[in-house]
Write a protein that holds these residues in place. Structure first.
Motif, PDB file in Angstrom:
ATOM      1  N   MET A   1     -59.270 -30.594   7.727  1.00 35.05           N
ATOM      2  CA  MET A   1     -58.012 -30.873   7.777  1.00 35.05           C
ATOM      3  C   MET A   1     -57.315 -29.735   8.629  1.00 35.05           C
ATOM      4  N   THR A   2     -56.249 -29.734   9.289  1.00 33.88           N
ATOM      5  CA  THR A   2     -55.486 -28.833   9.919  1.00 33.88           C
ATOM      6  C   THR A   2     -54.597 -28.265   9.600  1.00 33.88           C
ATOM      7  N   SER A   3     -54.275 -27.080   9.718  1.00 35.04           N
ATOM      8  CA  SER A   3     -53.042 -26.352   9.091  1.00 35.04           C
ATOM      9  C   SER A   3     -51.921 -26.474  10.099  1.00 35.04           C
ATOM     10  N   THR A   4     -50.700 -26.767   9.711  1.00 33.96           N
ATOM     11  CA  THR A   4     -49.526 -26.911  10.224  1.00 33.96           C
ATOM     12  C   THR A   4     -48.687 -25.571  10.133  1.00 33.96           C
ATOM     13  N   THR A   5     -49.168 -24.627   9.769  1.00 32.27           N
ATOM     14  CA  THR A   5     -48.555 -23.150   9.832  1.00 32.27           C
ATOM     15  C   THR A   5     -48.978 -22.477  10.926  1.00 32.27           C
ATOM     16  N   PRO A   6     -47.839 -22.022  11.772  1.00 30.80           N
ATOM     17  CA  PRO A   6     -48.137 -21.202  13.030  1.00 30.80           C
ATOM     18  C   PRO A   6     -48.916 -20.107  12.911  1.00 30.80           C
ATOM     19  N   LYS A   7     -49.577 -19.611  13.714  1.00 32.41           N
ATOM     20  CA  LYS A   7     -50.487 -18.391  13.993  1.00 32.41           C
ATOM     21  C   LYS A   7     -49.482 -17.116  14.029  1.00 32.41           C
ATOM     22  N   SER A   8     -49.725 -15.923  13.230  1.00 31.17           N
ATOM     23  CA  SER A   8     -48.854 -14.855  13.487  1.00 31.17           C
ATOM     24  C   SER A   8     -49.152 -14.268  14.998  1.00 31.17           C
ATOM     25  N   PHE A   9     -48.347 -13.461  15.591  1.00 29.55           N
ATOM     26  CA  PHE A   9     -48.666 -13.195  17.112  1.00 29.55           C
ATOM     27  C   PHE A   9     -49.853 -12.128  16.990  1.00 29.55           C
ATOM     28  N   LEU A  10     -50.255 -11.267  15.963  1.00 30.56           N
ATOM     29  CA  LEU A  10     -51.497 -10.594  15.838  1.00 30.56           C
ATOM     30  C   LEU A  10     -52.667 -11.374  16.252  1.00 30.56           C
ATOM     31  N   ALA A  11     -52.602 -12.483  15.450  1.00 29.76           N
ATOM     32  CA  ALA A  11     -53.846 -13.439  15.419  1.00 29.76           C
ATOM     33  C   ALA A  11     -53.821 -14.235  16.665  1.00 29.76           C
ATOM     34  N   ALA A  12     -52.730 -14.598  17.240  1.00 30.28           N
ATOM     35  CA  ALA A  12     -52.763 -15.216  18.751  1.00 30.28           C
ATOM     36  C   ALA A  12     -53.472 -14.294  19.518  1.00 30.28           C
ATOM     37  N   LEU A  13     -53.064 -13.221  19.275  1.00 31.23           N
ATOM     38  CA  LEU A  13     -53.576 -12.122  20.427  1.00 31.23           C
ATOM     39  C   LEU A  13     -54.770 -11.611  20.436  1.00 31.23           C
ATOM     40  N   SER A  14     -55.281 -11.471  19.088  1.00 31.75           N
ATOM     41  CA  SER A  14     -56.801 -11.377  19.041  1.00 31.75           C
ATOM     42  C   SER A  14     -57.568 -12.420  19.613  1.00 31.75           C
ATOM     43  N   GLY A  15     -56.987 -13.723  19.200  1.00 29.27           N
ATOM     44  CA  GLY A  15     -57.871 -14.770  19.750  1.00 29.27           C
ATOM     45  C   GLY A  15     -57.984 -14.649  21.248  1.00 29.27           C
ATOM     46  N   LEU A  16     -56.889 -14.377  22.049  1.00 32.20           N
ATOM     47  CA  LEU A  16     -56.782 -14.448  23.328  1.00 32.20           C
ATOM     48  C   LEU A  16     -57.863 -13.309  23.969  1.00 32.20           C
ATOM     49  N   PHE A  17     -57.958 -12.019  23.079  1.00 35.39           N
ATOM     50  CA  PHE A  17     -58.825 -11.009  23.281  1.00 35.39           C
ATOM     51  C   PHE A  17     -60.221 -11.360  23.207  1.00 35.39           C
ATOM     52  N   CYS A  18     -60.560 -12.270  22.047  1.00 34.98           N
ATOM     53  CA  CYS A  18     -61.702 -12.539  21.990  1.00 34.98           C
ATOM     54  C   CYS A  18     -62.181 -13.503  22.875  1.00 34.98           C
ATOM     55  N   PHE A  19     -61.443 -14.482  23.317  1.00 38.81           N
ATOM     56  CA  PHE A  19     -61.865 -15.401  24.275  1.00 38.81           C
ATOM     57  C   PHE A  19     -62.064 -14.452  25.817  1.00 38.81           C
ATOM     58  N   VAL A  20     -61.220 -13.481  26.148  1.00 37.48           N
ATOM     59  CA  VAL A  20     -61.652 -12.798  27.451  1.00 37.48           C
ATOM     60  C   VAL A  20     -62.514 -11.972  27.291  1.00 37.48           C
ATOM     61  N   PHE A  21     -62.873 -11.493  26.237  1.00 41.16           N
ATOM     62  CA  PHE A  21     -64.233 -10.469  26.236  1.00 41.16           C
ATOM     63  C   PHE A  21     -65.695 -11.381  25.744  1.00 41.16           C
ATOM     64  N   VAL A  22     -65.514 -12.428  25.212  1.00 47.17           N
ATOM     65  CA  VAL A  22     -66.522 -13.211  24.931  1.00 47.17           C
ATOM     66  C   VAL A  22     -67.017 -13.671  26.335  1.00 47.17           C
ATOM     67  N   VAL A  23     -65.998 -14.486  26.853  1.00 47.84           N
ATOM     68  CA  VAL A  23     -66.191 -15.314  28.152  1.00 47.84           C
ATOM     69  C   VAL A  23     -66.597 -14.493  29.406  1.00 47.84           C
ATOM     70  N   GLY A  24     -65.799 -13.243  29.402  1.00 48.97           N
ATOM     71  CA  GLY A  24     -65.936 -12.280  30.534  1.00 48.97           C
ATOM     72  C   GLY A  24     -67.623 -11.495  30.415  1.00 48.97           C
ATOM     73  N   GLY A  25     -68.022 -11.242  29.182  1.00 48.82           N
ATOM     74  CA  GLY A  25     -69.185 -10.609  29.132  1.00 48.82           C
ATOM     75  C   GLY A  25     -70.273 -11.808  29.412  1.00 48.82           C
ATOM     76  N   ALA A  26     -70.043 -12.857  28.998  1.00 41.22           N
ATOM     77  CA  ALA A  26     -71.252 -14.111  29.286  1.00 41.22           C
ATOM     78  C   ALA A  26     -71.347 -14.328  30.736  1.00 41.22           C
ATOM     79  N   SER A  27     -70.048 -14.420  31.581  1.00 43.75           N
ATOM     80  CA  SER A  27     -70.049 -14.550  32.811  1.00 43.75           C
ATOM     81  C   SER A  27     -70.742 -13.520  33.429  1.00 43.75           C
ATOM     82  N   GLY A  28     -70.342 -12.271  32.938  1.00 45.95           N
ATOM     83  CA  GLY A  28     -70.979 -10.942  33.747  1.00 45.95           C
ATOM     84  C   GLY A  28     -72.365 -10.943  33.466  1.00 45.95           C
ATOM     85  N   LEU A  29     -73.071 -11.483  32.374  1.00 44.93           N
ATOM     86  CA  LEU A  29     -74.567 -11.195  32.184  1.00 44.93           C
ATOM     87  C   LEU A  29     -75.132 -12.678  32.897  1.00 44.93           C
ATOM     88  N   LEU A  30     -74.586 -13.731  33.123  1.00 43.47           N
ATOM     89  CA  LEU A  30     -75.211 -14.739  34.226  1.00 43.47           C
ATOM     90  C   LEU A  30     -75.104 -14.241  35.313  1.00 43.47           C
TER      91      LEU A  30
END
Length: 79
Positions: A1-30
């Motif tokens: 089930m999905t939640s309808t409550t919106p994420k907090s600003f801190l959670a959304a920002l950490s998700g963005l940083f997570c994406f940038v670091f993981v994808v950036g690191g993986a593409s750098g390794l490749l």
């Protein structure tokens, strides 16, 4: 089930940083290993010369840690 409550600003920002670091690191390794993919080219400015492999691995681990921390903050906020 999905939640309808919106994420907090801190959670959304950490998700963005997570994406940038993981994808950036993986593409750098490749790029270092195969030389053909350089999806997020700006991350090369974050790594010191001669330590590219170590820096990209640290970037991936840091991205995963930020993602877990953001998920923990989001879960704690729902209580």
């Amino acid at each position: 089930m999905t939640s309808t409550t919106p994420k907090s600003f801190l959670a959304a920002l950490s998700g963005l940083f997570c994406f940038v670091f993981v994808v950036g690191g993986a593409s750098g390794l490749l790029h270092e290993w195969f030389g053909w993919i350089h999806f997020m080219g700006f991350v090369r400015f974050l790594v010191p010369g001669g330590y590219e492999i170590y820096s990209y691995v640290v970037m991936i681990v840091l991205g995963l840690a930020v993602g877990v921390a953001g998920d923990t903050v989001a879960r704690r906020g729902r209580r």
